[in-house]
Design a protein around this motif. Sequence first.
Motif, PDB file in Angstrom:
ATOM      1  N   LEU A 126       0.811  -1.217   0.000  1.00 20.02           N
ATOM      2  CA  LEU A 126       0.000   0.000   0.000  1.00 20.02           C
ATOM      3  C   LEU A 126       0.848   1.274   0.000  1.00 20.02           C
ATOM      4  CD1 LEU A 126      -2.766  -1.064   2.567  1.00 20.02           C
ATOM      5  CD2 LEU A 126      -2.898  -1.066   0.060  1.00 20.02           C
ATOM      6  N   GLN A 127       2.173   1.100  -0.035  1.00 22.95           N
ATOM      7  CA  GLN A 127       3.125   2.213  -0.107  1.00 22.95           C
ATOM      8  C   GLN A 127       3.045   3.139   1.109  1.00 22.95           C
ATOM      9  OE1 GLN A 127       3.044   4.193  -3.913  1.00 22.95           O
ATOM     10  NE2 GLN A 127       3.453   2.309  -5.043  1.00 22.95           N
ATOM     11  N   HIS A 128       2.799   2.551   2.277  1.00 27.33           N
ATOM     12  CA  HIS A 128       2.926   3.316   3.516  1.00 27.33           C
ATOM     13  C   HIS A 128       4.411   3.581   3.771  1.00 27.33           C
ATOM     14  CE1 HIS A 128      -1.152   1.601   5.077  1.00 27.33           C
ATOM     15  NE2 HIS A 128      -1.309   2.535   4.168  1.00 27.33           N
ATOM     16  N   GLU A 129       4.725   4.732   4.300  1.00 24.16           N
ATOM     17  CA  GLU A 129       6.132   5.091   4.456  1.00 24.16           C
ATOM     18  C   GLU A 129       6.679   4.769   5.845  1.00 24.16           C
ATOM     19  OE1 GLU A 129       6.477   9.173   3.169  1.00 24.16           O
ATOM     20  OE2 GLU A 129       6.775   8.485   1.108  1.00 24.16           O
ATOM     21  N   ALA A 130       5.917   5.036   6.890  1.00 22.29           N
ATOM     22  CA  ALA A 130       6.426   4.833   8.249  1.00 22.29           C
ATOM     23  C   ALA A 130       6.181   3.427   8.776  1.00 22.29           C
ATOM     24  CB  ALA A 130       5.787   5.859   9.193  1.00 22.29           C
ATOM     25  N   MET A 131       5.105   2.772   8.322  1.00 20.18           N
ATOM     26  CA  MET A 131       4.692   1.516   8.943  1.00 20.18           C
ATOM     27  C   MET A 131       5.717   0.385   8.819  1.00 20.18           C
ATOM     28  SD  MET A 131       2.408   0.499  10.934  1.00 20.18           S
ATOM     29  CE  MET A 131       1.320   1.906  10.752  1.00 20.18           C
ATOM     30  N   PRO A 132       6.427   0.209   7.668  1.00 21.04           N
ATOM     31  CA  PRO A 132       7.427  -0.869   7.627  1.00 21.04           C
ATOM     32  C   PRO A 132       8.503  -0.720   8.700  1.00 21.04           C
ATOM     33  CG  PRO A 132       6.942  -0.113   5.413  1.00 21.04           C
ATOM     34  CD  PRO A 132       6.264   0.843   6.342  1.00 21.04           C
ATOM     35  N   PHE A 133       8.943   0.506   8.923  1.00 23.13           N
ATOM     36  CA  PHE A 133       9.964   0.736   9.950  1.00 23.13           C
ATOM     37  C   PHE A 133       9.396   0.493  11.338  1.00 23.13           C
ATOM     38  CE2 PHE A 133      12.415   3.876  12.623  1.00 23.13           C
ATOM     39  CZ  PHE A 133      13.587   3.148  12.647  1.00 23.13           C
ATOM     40  N   ILE A 134       8.203   0.989  11.610  1.00 25.46           N
ATOM     41  CA  ILE A 134       7.588   0.807  12.928  1.00 25.46           C
ATOM     42  C   ILE A 134       7.369  -0.675  13.229  1.00 25.46           C
ATOM     43  CG2 ILE A 134       5.477   1.222  14.256  1.00 25.46           C
ATOM     44  CD1 ILE A 134       5.270   3.932  12.803  1.00 25.46           C
ATOM     45  N   LEU A 135       6.892  -1.435  12.255  1.00 25.99           N
ATOM     46  CA  LEU A 135       6.632  -2.856  12.484  1.00 25.99           C
ATOM     47  C   LEU A 135       7.931  -3.652  12.625  1.00 25.99           C
ATOM     48  CD1 LEU A 135       3.606  -3.425  10.075  1.00 25.99           C
ATOM     49  CD2 LEU A 135       3.578  -3.352  12.572  1.00 25.99           C
ATOM     50  N   THR A 136       8.986  -3.231  11.932  1.00 33.72           N
ATOM     51  CA  THR A 136      10.280  -3.889  12.130  1.00 33.72           C
ATOM     52  C   THR A 136      10.811  -3.627  13.532  1.00 33.72           C
ATOM     53  OG1 THR A 136      10.746  -3.566   9.773  1.00 33.72           O
ATOM     54  CG2 THR A 136      12.577  -4.234  11.167  1.00 33.72           C
ATOM     55  N   LEU A 137      10.612  -2.399  14.028  1.00 29.11           N
ATOM     56  CA  LEU A 137      10.961  -2.102  15.420  1.00 29.11           C
ATOM     57  C   LEU A 137      10.157  -2.983  16.372  1.00 29.11           C
ATOM     58  CD1 LEU A 137      11.169   1.810  15.431  1.00 29.11           C
ATOM     59  CD2 LEU A 137      13.078   0.198  15.537  1.00 29.11           C
ATOM     60  N   ALA A 138       8.875  -3.206  16.047  1.00 29.22           N
ATOM     61  CA  ALA A 138       8.043  -4.068  16.887  1.00 29.22           C
ATOM     62  C   ALA A 138       8.579  -5.500  16.907  1.00 29.22           C
ATOM     63  CB  ALA A 138       6.600  -4.042  16.390  1.00 29.22           C
ATOM     64  N   ILE A 139       9.060  -5.991  15.765  1.00 27.52           N
ATOM     65  CA  ILE A 139       9.657  -7.334  15.728  1.00 27.52           C
ATOM     66  C   ILE A 139      10.895  -7.391  16.611  1.00 27.52           C
ATOM     67  CG2 ILE A 139      10.842  -9.004  14.239  1.00 27.52           C
ATOM     68  CD1 ILE A 139       8.950  -8.183  11.990  1.00 27.52           C
ATOM     69  N   CYS A 140      11.715  -6.335  16.559  1.00 30.46           N
ATOM     70  CA  CYS A 140      12.891  -6.275  17.428  1.00 30.46           C
ATOM     71  C   CYS A 140      12.492  -6.296  18.902  1.00 30.46           C
ATOM     72  CB  CYS A 140      13.710  -5.017  17.134  1.00 30.46           C
ATOM     73  SG  CYS A 140      14.514  -5.011  15.531  1.00 30.46           S
ATOM     74  N   PHE A 141      11.452  -5.557  19.250  1.00 32.97           N
ATOM     75  CA  PHE A 141      10.975  -5.541  20.633  1.00 32.97           C
ATOM     76  C   PHE A 141      10.492  -6.924  21.058  1.00 32.97           C
ATOM     77  CE2 PHE A 141       7.374  -5.257  23.570  1.00 32.97           C
ATOM     78  CZ  PHE A 141       8.023  -4.719  24.680  1.00 32.97           C
ATOM     79  N   LEU A 142       9.774  -7.598  20.177  1.00 38.74           N
ATOM     80  CA  LEU A 142       9.274  -8.933  20.512  1.00 38.74           C
ATOM     81  C   LEU A 142      10.422  -9.920  20.694  1.00 38.74           C
ATOM     82  CD1 LEU A 142       6.260  -9.010  18.035  1.00 38.74           C
ATOM     83  CD2 LEU A 142       6.126  -8.924  20.540  1.00 38.74           C
ATOM     84  N   GLY A 143      11.430  -9.842  19.821  1.00 35.49           N
ATOM     85  CA  GLY A 143      12.599 -10.698  19.988  1.00 35.49           C
ATOM     86  C   GLY A 143      13.338 -10.407  21.274  1.00 35.49           C
ATOM     87  N   TYR A 144      13.433  -9.125  21.613  1.00 33.72           N
ATOM     88  CA  TYR A 144      14.106  -8.724  22.847  1.00 33.72           C
ATOM     89  C   TYR A 144      13.327  -9.205  24.062  1.00 33.72           C
ATOM     90  CZ  TYR A 144      16.900  -5.658  25.855  1.00 33.72           C
ATOM     91  OH  TYR A 144      17.747  -5.157  26.819  1.00 33.72           O
ATOM     92  N   SER A 145      12.005  -9.107  24.003  1.00 32.92           N
ATOM     93  CA  SER A 145      11.200  -9.605  25.117  1.00 32.92           C
ATOM     94  C   SER A 145      11.353 -11.113  25.273  1.00 32.92           C
ATOM     95  CB  SER A 145       9.724  -9.237  24.902  1.00 32.92           C
ATOM     96  OG  SER A 145       9.181  -9.913  23.780  1.00 32.92           O
ATOM     97  N   GLY A 146      11.467 -11.833  24.139  1.00 34.12           N
ATOM     98  CA  GLY A 146      11.713 -13.270  24.217  1.00 34.12           C
ATOM     99  C   GLY A 146      13.036 -13.592  24.881  1.00 34.12           C
ATOM    100  N   LEU A 147      14.066 -12.764  24.592  1.00 35.91           N
ATOM    101  CA  LEU A 147      15.363 -12.940  25.245  1.00 35.91           C
ATOM    102  C   LEU A 147      15.250 -12.747  26.751  1.00 35.91           C
ATOM    103  CD1 LEU A 147      18.491 -13.120  25.333  1.00 35.91           C
ATOM    104  CD2 LEU A 147      18.527 -10.660  24.840  1.00 35.91           C
ATOM    105  N   LEU A 148      14.544 -11.697  27.165  1.00 34.50           N
ATOM    106  CA  LEU A 148      14.409 -11.429  28.597  1.00 34.50           C
ATOM    107  C   LEU A 148      13.662 -12.559  29.300  1.00 34.50           C
ATOM    108  CD1 LEU A 148      13.586  -7.598  28.610  1.00 34.50           C
ATOM    109  CD2 LEU A 148      15.789  -8.726  28.954  1.00 34.50           C
ATOM    110  N   ILE A 149      12.600 -13.069  28.650  1.00 33.94           N
ATOM    111  CA  ILE A 149      11.875 -14.189  29.233  1.00 33.94           C
ATOM    112  C   ILE A 149      12.791 -15.401  29.357  1.00 33.94           C
ATOM    113  CG2 ILE A 149       9.978 -15.804  28.850  1.00 33.94           C
ATOM    114  CD1 ILE A 149       8.502 -13.494  27.428  1.00 33.94           C
ATOM    115  N   SER A 150      13.686 -15.570  28.393  1.00 33.18           N
ATOM    116  CA  SER A 150      14.557 -16.749  28.374  1.00 33.18           C
ATOM    117  C   SER A 150      15.585 -16.749  29.495  1.00 33.18           C
ATOM    118  CB  SER A 150      15.285 -16.836  27.025  1.00 33.18           C
ATOM    119  OG  SER A 150      14.368 -16.947  25.964  1.00 33.18           O
ATOM    120  N   ILE A 151      16.033 -15.571  29.934  1.00 29.06           N
ATOM    121  CA  ILE A 151      17.129 -15.545  30.910  1.00 29.06           C
ATOM    122  C   ILE A 151      16.718 -15.026  32.286  1.00 29.06           C
ATOM    123  CG2 ILE A 151      18.799 -15.260  29.048  1.00 29.06           C
ATOM    124  CD1 ILE A 151      19.126 -12.343  29.890  1.00 29.06           C
TER     125      ILE A 151
END
Length: 335
Positions: free
Chosen positions: A252-277
């Motif tokens: 849909l050629q949104h400009e900000a959303m791909p970056f925001i959602l990639t940041l969200a993926i990073c946050f989810l991965g980081y939260s998984g790391l914290l849960i793991s340790i």
Amino acid sequence: MQIDLPVIWAAIIGLGVFIYVMLDGFDLGIGLLFPFFEAKNDRQVMLNTVAPVWDGNETFLVLGGAGLYGAFPVVYSTLLPANYLPLILMVVGLIFRGAAFELRGKATRTQHAWDLAFICGSGLAALCQGIVLGSLLQGIKIADGRFVGGPFDWLSPFSLFCGIGVLITYATLGCGWLILKTEGELQRNMRQLMRPLVCVLLGAITIVSLWTVIGLPAVAHRWFGSGNLGWFLPVPLLVIACVWGIFRSVRLQHEAMPFILTLAICFLGYSGLLISIWPNIVPPSLSIWEASSSPSSQLFALVGTVIILPIILVYNAMQYRVFRGKVREGDPGYH
């Protein structure tokens, strides 16, 4: 009510590390994307999107390191000796990347060499950060609060793959940032590149997650055998939702959303790391309370942090506000 200082400091350091990954991740990612764009003008625009902010992004790396030293000194006597070589190489990569930022615009005959330094420095720094992450997840040999392993315990297939995973993550962040900050042909090329990058990123996340469950019994027990499954279960579902959202926003050629959602993926991965340790700060056995400095030291450092941290956050927010908007070819920058 008694204040649990180690928990507060763990939260501060965890926040600092995540903000560093979020901010410095996309400008390291730009270096990783350089090989896909050989035109001099494209590379200059890519650099100009982060030229005003990249120095400030690294402030949070200093915050995390200084916080560890002041609040959890035992971590320095365990995590650092276990990862001396990748940490030194990470610093070397950051030095080359920083030097290339400053010098490539002033160079004439040697600009290609500085481009190579920027690419290699960004790649080396990102790879080594992932290797350290992998060595942390697989566990560090500790006895009596001291590292008792070998100098190459960090070198394993799992840690190397984590390094590759961080490379992919940063490249995807960089691509999302450039979709947001550029326009025209360069932006169209970034949109085309975003789809395969997100697919590779999802594959890397899947492999690391399965490898963690199968190959690291301590982490698998923490996920499935210690009551943390309820916290972890939404993470993979939300990652898939973010990937779908990135594909849709690119279409849909949104400009900000791909970056925001990639940041969200990073946050989810980081939260998984914290849960793991959690509540360990150096797996498999060193908890935040065992690694803590004295309460008086933590309290003294906390007073300074409460004063300085808001200033750092406001400064970084202001620089992004001042330099918001599109970056175009011919705009002032690193020339």
